[in-house]
Design a protein around this motif. Structure first.
Motif, short mmCIF file in Angstrom:
data_model
loop_
_atom_site.label_atom_id
_atom_site.label_comp_id
_atom_site.label_asym_id
_atom_site.label_seq_id
_atom_site.Cartn_x
_atom_site.Cartn_y
_atom_site.Cartn_z
N LEU A 73 10.18 -15.66 9.80
CA LEU A 73 9.60 -15.25 11.07
C LEU A 73 9.15 -13.79 11.08
CD1 LEU A 73 12.20 -16.92 13.48
CD2 LEU A 73 9.82 -17.60 13.22
N ALA A 74 9.97 -12.89 10.55
CA ALA A 74 9.73 -11.46 10.71
C ALA A 74 9.34 -10.74 9.42
CB ALA A 74 10.98 -10.79 11.29
N GLY A 75 9.41 -11.40 8.30
CA GLY A 75 9.07 -10.77 7.04
C GLY A 75 10.22 -10.84 6.05
N LYS A 76 9.96 -11.42 4.89
CA LYS A 76 11.02 -11.64 3.91
C LYS A 76 11.50 -10.32 3.30
CE LYS A 76 9.16 -16.24 2.81
NZ LYS A 76 7.94 -16.14 3.63
N ARG A 77 10.57 -9.41 3.00
CA ARG A 77 10.98 -8.12 2.43
C ARG A 77 11.84 -7.34 3.41
NH1 ARG A 77 8.45 -2.88 2.74
NH2 ARG A 77 8.75 -1.59 0.87
N THR A 182 13.18 -2.12 -4.33
CA THR A 182 12.45 -3.03 -3.45
C THR A 182 11.41 -2.29 -2.63
OG1 THR A 182 14.38 -4.49 -3.30
CG2 THR A 182 12.69 -4.75 -1.61
N LEU A 183 11.78 -1.14 -2.10
CA LEU A 183 10.83 -0.33 -1.34
C LEU A 183 9.66 0.11 -2.20
CD1 LEU A 183 13.29 1.89 0.73
CD2 LEU A 183 11.70 0.21 1.66
N ALA A 184 9.92 0.43 -3.46
CA ALA A 184 8.89 0.98 -4.33
C ALA A 184 7.98 -0.09 -4.92
CB ALA A 184 9.53 1.78 -5.46
N VAL A 185 8.49 -1.29 -5.16
CA VAL A 185 7.76 -2.27 -5.96
C VAL A 185 7.36 -3.52 -5.19
CG1 VAL A 185 7.92 -3.76 -8.00
CG2 VAL A 185 8.89 -1.46 -8.06
N VAL A 186 8.20 -3.98 -4.28
CA VAL A 186 7.98 -5.29 -3.65
C VAL A 186 7.23 -5.11 -2.34
CG1 VAL A 186 9.07 -7.38 -2.76
CG2 VAL A 186 10.10 -6.16 -4.69
N PRO A 187 6.02 -5.65 -2.22
CA PRO A 187 5.29 -5.58 -0.94
C PRO A 187 5.77 -6.66 0.02
CG PRO A 187 3.96 -6.68 -2.57
CD PRO A 187 5.23 -6.29 -3.27
#
Length: 575
Positions: A73-77, A182-187
């Motif tokens: 719903l809100a974003g997987k990342r 995760t912050l640096a690599v995963v969009p």
């Protein structure tokens, strides 16, 4: 499928997400080397000390499907980062306390990390091209075993040579590293499910799971026939049935039970429980066997660290099977790899009945069983993903991860009871027997036998083909392979003939059930495999456009039926 990542960033997404899975596994096995010392360390009784382990299990079971749905719903990342942040807070709380209740609260917060597994799998599905998705999901799924295998010797080493609180500070540290990577690599994935979060469903499922798992994990302490145990089991049945009835009536439920009741989803989840039972059995038996003194006549007299190193190949082999799984699944499908994996597990446990006389033999058992569990675990998300709509990936894989957790909980309770009932009591101390260890291995073998029987009835067609899309040149090879399948294929266009990207196309069968789904690519193209011949409805929805439904018929023979669809803007937006 829309994939916002560039090739260079895609390369980093998979190892980073797999690392988060390893972090999750570390939380589950962090205290295994010091379980027997917890009562003294926390100044409490052995029965109360087990709550330190139970709290993480319960929180993980509750949070996994909830975080999966929130991710849809809100974003997987966003939810992945939230899970890791809560875990870090819990680790720091544990690191600064010797109080039992505070420790239980911190360990419960650590359990929230379990949501990272389905969220990571969902992110992979949304970003990666189909030809890379299989091996990536296999690596993510097997990361649980990798983390568990590596954590055992490392945690034992720390516990032997440093203050035990260092375990929690180390956990917080790797959690912070996972957040930073995760912050640096995963969009963030742009894919969102429609609807709102089902708070009542989340509360009902949480209550039902707690009522179910509490007697499973504490039954040996309370007594399996005690009033408390039986009452909690009965209450769990009532709450879960009432929750199920409520979910069936909701427009946007926490768990789509109609989807979960499909044969391929239901059988996969039931098989997941069996694999979970088998996975945990070896972790309960081999460390004890290795550390028992040789004076028992069967104990191997190894140190805590050596015992961890002997079991570590279990996780490492799981990781190494990921590329093997990708090749096998591409050729034979995840159903075949699931069955093959469970058969290898059965061979490993069968051989283990006679290979418990030396430390090197336990390494052999770990390698064989690890290979089987790696193949089985890698197959499960592929089977689930092939059977659900892209917008339901997080919730569906969350439920599947929950089924594995239930399997490990049942394994812990049943095998713990077997080892306790077959133990020899010397000087008031219960010593597990070789007879008990062998019964535990037989239970694990029986579980995978049931799992094989369930898997035999899964659909034989590769579910991954349900989501094949030919929206770019990188998918062209898969598009050609798709010609051998029964499918609907076409483009979604606006009234002027321009292609519409990111339109959700849902395939509905004659009984009104969802039979497949796709998201259009940049050129408006979609492709959905057809389970059987017959009449279908292709329903299209997109933000800012009026929903539309078109009827289509497929005879069920190999080949694609071309159906182009048109989607007009909402009437109030037309000038």
């Amino acid at each position: 499928m829309y994939r916002p990542t560039t090739s260079s960033r895609r390369t980093g997404v998979v190892p980073v997400l797999a690392f988060t899975g390893i972090v999750v596994a570390v939380m589950q096995t962090l205290l295994v080397p010091i379980i027997k010392d917890l009562p003294e360390l926390l100044d409490t009784t052995p029965s109360d000390a087990t709550w330190v382990l139970t709290a993480t299990l319960l929180a993980g079971a509750v949070s996994t499907p909830i975080m999966g749905r929130l991710g849809d719903l809100a974003g997987k990342r966003r939810m992945l980062l939230a899970s890791l942040a809560v875990m870090v807070v819990g680790s720091l709380i544990c690191g600064f306390t010797d109080n039992l209740l505070v420790m239980i609260a911190g360990r419960a917060l650590q359990g929230f990390a379990m949501g990272a597994i389905p969220l990571g799998i969902g992110l992979m599905r949304d970003m990666l091209p189909p030809e890379k998705l299989g091996s990536a999901m296999a690596l993510m799924s097997s990361s649980i075993g990798v983390g568990g295998g590596l954590a055992l010797p490392l945690a034992a080493l720390v516990a032997q040579h440093a203050d035990w609180h260092a375990l929690f500070f180390g956990a917080a540290g790797i959690g912070v590293v996972a957040i930073a990577l995760t912050l640096a690599v995963v969009p963030e994935s742009p894919l969102r499910a429609p609807g709102r979060f089902d708070l009542a469903g989340a509360l009902g499922l949480s209550l039902g799971l707690v009522l179910l798992l509490l007697p499973i994990t504490k039954g040996s302490d309370w007594g399996w026939g005690s009033g408390t145990t039986l009452t909690l089991f009965a209450a769990a049945v009532v709450v879960l049935v009432a929750w199920g009835v409520m979910e069936l009536r909701r427009e946007a439920p926490l768990v789509d039970l109609r989807t979960s009741a499909r044969r391929e989803v239901l059988l996969t989840n039931l098989a997941s429980i069996m694999v979970g039972v088998a996975f945990y059995a070896i972790s309960l038996v081999l460390p004890q066997l290795l550390q028992l003194p040789t004076a028992t006549g069967y104990g191997l007299g190894q140190s805590m660290v050596v015992a961890g190193l002997c079991v570590a190949p279990l996780g490492l082999t799981m990781m190494l099977t990921a590329p093997v799984y990708a090749r096998l699944s591409a050729r034979f499908g995840p159903k075949v790899t699931l069955i093959l994996g469970m058969l290898i597990i059965a061979v490993g446990y069968g051989a283990g009945l006679g290979l418990m006389n030396a430390a090197w033999q336990t390494v052999v058992i770990s390698v064989v069983i690890g290979a089987g569990i790696g193949l089985a675990y890698s197959s499960l998300p592929a089977l689930i993903i092939g059977a659900v709509d892209p917008s339901e990936t997080g919730a569906a894989n969350g439920l599947n991860t929950l089924m594995r957790s239930i399997g490990t909980s049942v394994s812990s309770a049943v095998i713990g009871m077997v080892l306790a009932n077959t133990a020899d009591h010397v000087g008031g101390v219960a010593i597990p027997t070789m007879h008990g260890f062998r019964i535990a291995f037989l239970i694990a073998t029986g579980a995978v036998a049931v799992g094989v029987l369930l898997a035999v009835f899964l659909p034989g067609r590769r579910p991954a083909a349900l989501q094949l899309r030919a929206s770019s040149e990188e998918d062209a090879g898969l598009a050609r392979a798709e010609e051998a399948l029964a499918a609907f294929r076409g483009r979604v266009l606006d009234p002027a003939g321009a292609p519409l990207a990111r339109v959700k196309v849902t395939l509905i069968d004659g009984r009104g059930r969802q039979a497949g789904g796709a998201l259009t690519g940049p050129d408006g193209s979609y492709s959905i495999a057809v389970p059987d011949g017959g009449s279908y409805i292709l329903a299209t929805t997109a933000r800012g456009h009026a929903p539309h439904a078109s009827s289509a018929t497929h005879h069920g023979e190999p080949g694609a039926v071309a159906v182009d669809l048109s989607l007009a803007p909402r009437a109030e937006q037309v000038h």
